[in-house]
Design a protein around this motif. Structure first.
Motif, short mmCIF file in Angstrom:
data_model
loop_
_atom_site.label_atom_id
_atom_site.label_comp_id
_atom_site.label_asym_id
_atom_site.label_seq_id
_atom_site.Cartn_x
_atom_site.Cartn_y
_atom_site.Cartn_z
N UNK A 259 4.91 7.38 0.60
CA UNK A 259 5.64 6.27 1.20
C UNK A 259 4.92 5.01 0.75
N UNK A 260 5.66 4.12 0.10
CA UNK A 260 5.11 2.86 -0.40
C UNK A 260 5.65 1.74 0.47
N UNK B 99 -1.26 -0.54 3.74
CA UNK B 99 -0.53 0.74 3.72
C UNK B 99 0.45 0.82 4.88
N UNK B 100 1.44 1.71 4.79
CA UNK B 100 2.41 1.85 5.87
C UNK B 100 1.75 2.45 7.12
N UNK C 23 10.00 -0.52 2.65
CA UNK C 23 9.42 0.82 2.62
C UNK C 23 10.26 1.72 1.72
N UNK C 24 9.59 2.49 0.88
CA UNK C 24 10.26 3.39 -0.05
C UNK C 24 9.62 4.76 0.05
N UNK C 25 10.45 5.79 0.18
CA UNK C 25 9.97 7.17 0.16
C UNK C 25 10.39 7.76 -1.19
N UNK D 212 0.83 -1.18 0.00
CA UNK D 212 0.00 0.00 0.00
C UNK D 212 0.87 1.24 0.00
N UNK D 213 0.21 2.38 0.04
CA UNK D 213 0.94 3.63 0.01
C UNK D 213 0.22 4.66 0.86
#
Length: 109
Positions: free
Chosen positions: A15-16, A63-64, A34-36, A5-6
């Motif tokens: 943030x994914x 989602x995060x 986690x990726x920003x 999720x994001x």
């Protein structure tokens, strides 16, 4: 297909979060990454550039959490991972930089 999720932040970045099978044989069975990034497409591109080619985000099922968002925002690379929670049980494991998960093979001498 990986669950993920994001979350869109007030400054327009996202943030994914993705639950993926581990890319290396000696790593844990599953990881939460986690990726920003500036947008969702760019976040997935960052992962694909690291060798995770078949990464897709469909839907927003996982989602995060606010704690995960804080962790990735405070990391200089904006790309972190830890072992995926098994059965919904949260662990006390710290977040790791992505380079600890994806090790490049050594160049032959």
């Amino acid at each position: 297909m990986a669950a993920g999720g994001f979350c869109k932040l007030p400054n327009g970045t996202v943030v994914v979060a993705l639950n993926l099978p581990s890319p290396s044989a000696d790593a844990p069975a599953g990881v939460r990454v986690l990726v920003h990034a500036r947008n969702r497409a760019r976040a997935l591109t960052r992962l694909r550039n690291l060798g995770l080619r078949a990464v897709y985000l469909r839907g927003n099922t996982a989602p995060p959490t606010p704690d995960e968002i804080t962790a990735v925002l405070h990391h200089p690379d904006g790309l972190i991972w830890r072992t995926a929670p098994a059965g919904g049980v949260l662990s006390v494991e710290l977040w790791h930089p992505i380079r600890a998960l994806i090790k490049r093979p050594a160049a032959p001498a």
